[in-house]
Design a protein around this motif. Structure first.
Motif, mmCIF file in Angstrom:
data_model
loop_
_atom_site.group_PDB
_atom_site.id
_atom_site.type_symbol
_atom_site.label_atom_id
_atom_site.label_comp_id
_atom_site.label_asym_id
_atom_site.label_seq_id
_atom_site.Cartn_x
_atom_site.Cartn_y
_atom_site.Cartn_z
ATOM 1 N N PHE A 134 17.318 3.738 63.398
ATOM 2 C CA PHE A 134 16.709 2.520 62.849
ATOM 3 C C PHE A 134 15.264 2.775 62.408
ATOM 4 O O PHE A 134 14.774 2.129 61.479
ATOM 5 C CB PHE A 134 16.779 1.386 63.873
ATOM 6 N N LEU B 224 13.855 1.922 58.662
ATOM 7 C CA LEU B 224 12.616 1.178 58.423
ATOM 8 C C LEU B 224 11.640 1.986 57.583
ATOM 9 O O LEU B 224 10.973 1.459 56.688
ATOM 10 C CB LEU B 224 11.980 0.798 59.763
ATOM 11 N N VAL C 173 12.888 2.013 53.877
ATOM 12 C CA VAL C 173 12.652 0.717 53.225
ATOM 13 C C VAL C 173 11.164 0.518 52.954
ATOM 14 O O VAL C 173 10.766 0.025 51.890
ATOM 15 C CB VAL C 173 13.206 -0.429 54.097
ATOM 16 N N TRP D 258 11.358 -9.425 58.388
ATOM 17 C CA TRP D 258 12.616 -9.557 59.115
ATOM 18 C C TRP D 258 13.128 -8.198 59.587
ATOM 19 O O TRP D 258 13.691 -8.076 60.683
ATOM 20 C CB TRP D 258 13.680 -10.232 58.237
ATOM 21 N N LEU D 259 12.885 -7.145 58.768
ATOM 22 C CA LEU D 259 13.353 -5.813 59.147
ATOM 23 C C LEU D 259 12.501 -5.237 60.285
ATOM 24 O O LEU D 259 13.003 -4.530 61.163
ATOM 25 C CB LEU D 259 13.312 -4.878 57.943
ATOM 26 N N VAL E 55 13.908 -6.819 63.305
ATOM 27 C CA VAL E 55 15.185 -6.187 63.662
ATOM 28 C C VAL E 55 14.947 -4.863 64.362
ATOM 29 O O VAL E 55 15.594 -4.534 65.376
ATOM 30 C CB VAL E 55 16.073 -5.985 62.406
ATOM 31 N N SER E 56 13.993 -4.089 63.852
ATOM 32 C CA SER E 56 13.668 -2.806 64.461
ATOM 33 C C SER E 56 13.163 -2.990 65.886
ATOM 34 O O SER E 56 13.556 -2.255 66.800
ATOM 35 C CB SER E 56 12.608 -2.085 63.618
#
Length: 459
Positions: free
Chosen positions: A119, A123, A126, A136-137, A140-141
């Protein structure tokens, strides 16, 4: 499992196998490849791997928090980030415990390290493609990292008693505290420096390097197997068993409840340290890192004292000492003026609070590990970690909006007063206050019986 006198849990294996060798010898018989004389080499290899993987992970963690602080400046965002870090511990820990007791612990640690690294890679990619990291990412991470820690922390806690002799357990936990403190010292400073010179998308890749170190060294470590490993998993029944086993141990149960209340009041302030430095004192990322470093130096010194002088007769007295010191120092931190001189006092107070911290968490963990057998420890720790963590997210739900309304410094005053009150409540409960004295009496009696049995077998 029979109940200990005064709520302490007697060892089922000790009752059924008193005709065998001493406990430390039996412990190492769980794996034919691990010998009592070799436990130090095996354990310190494990400790080195945890240090190297931990420090890279923490550098990334601090970088993410500082990124959120600098780009949003919002107490609500920071509190939500902390909330994501705690929710998996609350919701999954009771169910993670049974899995930890039954699954291969080495494989579990390796798999979770690899997932976190994957992950981190996503990240980073991205963040390289996009102009900014999608919020949001990032969340999530943080959530994935927290889920991994929900499995890793109790796994490590349950591994340690199987790798070292019981009489060394408090000192070894002190050494673990020193390693964590060293991570806390190096990571903020290193993170602050790297954050200012290395693009965030490349800095995140340190998680992959940490996984390489952690997994590589873990492959060389021998982790003794326990009797419950490989048994069928009955998730709800095992979770209920862990809760029942902890609840029947009244002294530890009351201690757990008081700690939960303490965390309800303390975690909101803990989540707002970057804002306290950067907004209240108008400091920089480097100064925010300095506070973390100084706090951790205090923890390192406290852990060193425990690792050297760890064989205390009543560890609860030192836990009460930690409650008082943390309460006074954190409470006073919230009363300081928002000046450069005030920031200097803030740093000094947090160094003292850091010194007291290992006496709270390290000694408590050693008592928990000595209260239960390794084949049930994962289930008990799963429930216990969940109960200790459940109030933290509740406090964090109100931390951001409340801090934005009354001021971040007032949250430190609330935390300090809460620590003192919780320590006083714990002291006023006799079965909790005397828990360690009774525990050590039982352990001493069992050791005497084992020595006597060993002498009889010799003759």
């Amino acid at each position: 499992m029979k109940k200990r006198r005064n709520g302490l849990q007697l060892s089922k294996r000790r009752q059924l196998k008193r005709n065998q060798h001493s406990r430390s010898d039996r412990m190492f018989k769980r794996s034919s490849t691990v010998k009592p004389t070799h436990w130090k080499k095996n354990f310190y290899l494990f400790l080195t791997g945890q240090f190297l993987s931990g420090i890279t992970s923490m550098v990334v963690q601090y970088s993410i928090i500082w990124y959120l602080t600098k780009t949003t400046g919002s107490a609500t965002v920071l509190s939500f980030a902390m909330l994501l870090g705690m929710l998996p511990m609350v919701l999954l820990s009771p169910f993670a415990g049974p899995l930890i007791d039954r699954w291969n612990k080495k494989v579990l640690l390796i798999v979770t390290d690899i997932i976190v690294a994957f992950f981190a890679l996503v990240l980073s990619i991205v963040g390289t493609i996009s102009a900014d990291f999608p919020l949001w990412l990032v969340f999530v991470s943080l959530l994935v990292r927290s889920v991994a820690q929900t499995f890793q922390i109790p796994t490590i806690q349950s591994i340690v008693p199987t790798m070292v002799p019981e009489e060394e357990l408090t000192k070894i936990n002190g050494q673990f505290s020193m390693v964590q403190s060293a991570n806390f010292i190096i990571a903020p400073a290193l993170g602050a420096v790297l954050y200012s010179v290395v693009p965030m998308n490349f800095l995140i890749l340190l998680d992959i390097l940490g996984a390489v170190f952690g997994v590589g060294l873990l492959l060389l470590v021998v982790i003794p197997k326990i009797t419950s490993e490989g048994e069928p998993i009955h998730l709800l029944a095992d979770t209920k068993f862990g809760f029942k086993t902890l609840f029947e141990n009244k002294g530890l149960w009351y201690i757990t409840i008081v700690v939960s209340v303490f965390l309800l009041l303390f975690m909101p302030a803990a989540s707002l340290y970057p804002l306290m430095t950067m907004n209240y004192f108008n400091g920089s990322v480097v100064q925010a890192g300095l506070v973390e470093v100084v706090y951790s130096i205090g923890m390192l010194i406290g852990g060193a004292v425990i690792s050297i002088f760890g064989n205390w007769k009543n560890r609860m007295n030192l836990i009460f000492f930690a409650y008082a010191v943390i309460g006074v120092t954190i409470g006073l931190s919230g009363l300081l003026p928002a000046t450069n001189k005030g920031f200097i006092y803030f740093v000094l107070l947090n160094s003292i609070a850091g010194f007291a911290t290992p006496y709270f968490n390290t000694l408590l963990m050693a008592m928990i590990q000595q209260s239960y057998e390794p084949n049930v420890l994962g289930r008990v720790l799963g429930v216990l970690n969940s109960l200790m963590s459940i109030t933290g997210p509740i406090g964090l739900l109100f931390a951001g909006p409340l801090a934005d309304k009354i001021g971040v410094e007032k949250m430190f005053v609330i935390a300090g007063v809460g620590a003192i009150v919780c320590g006083a409540i714990n002291f006023m409960i006799p079965i909790a206050r005397n828990y360690d004295k009774e525990l050590q009496k039982q352990l001493a009696k069992e050791k005497e019986r084992e020595l006597e049995q060993s002498k009889n077998e010799t003759f």
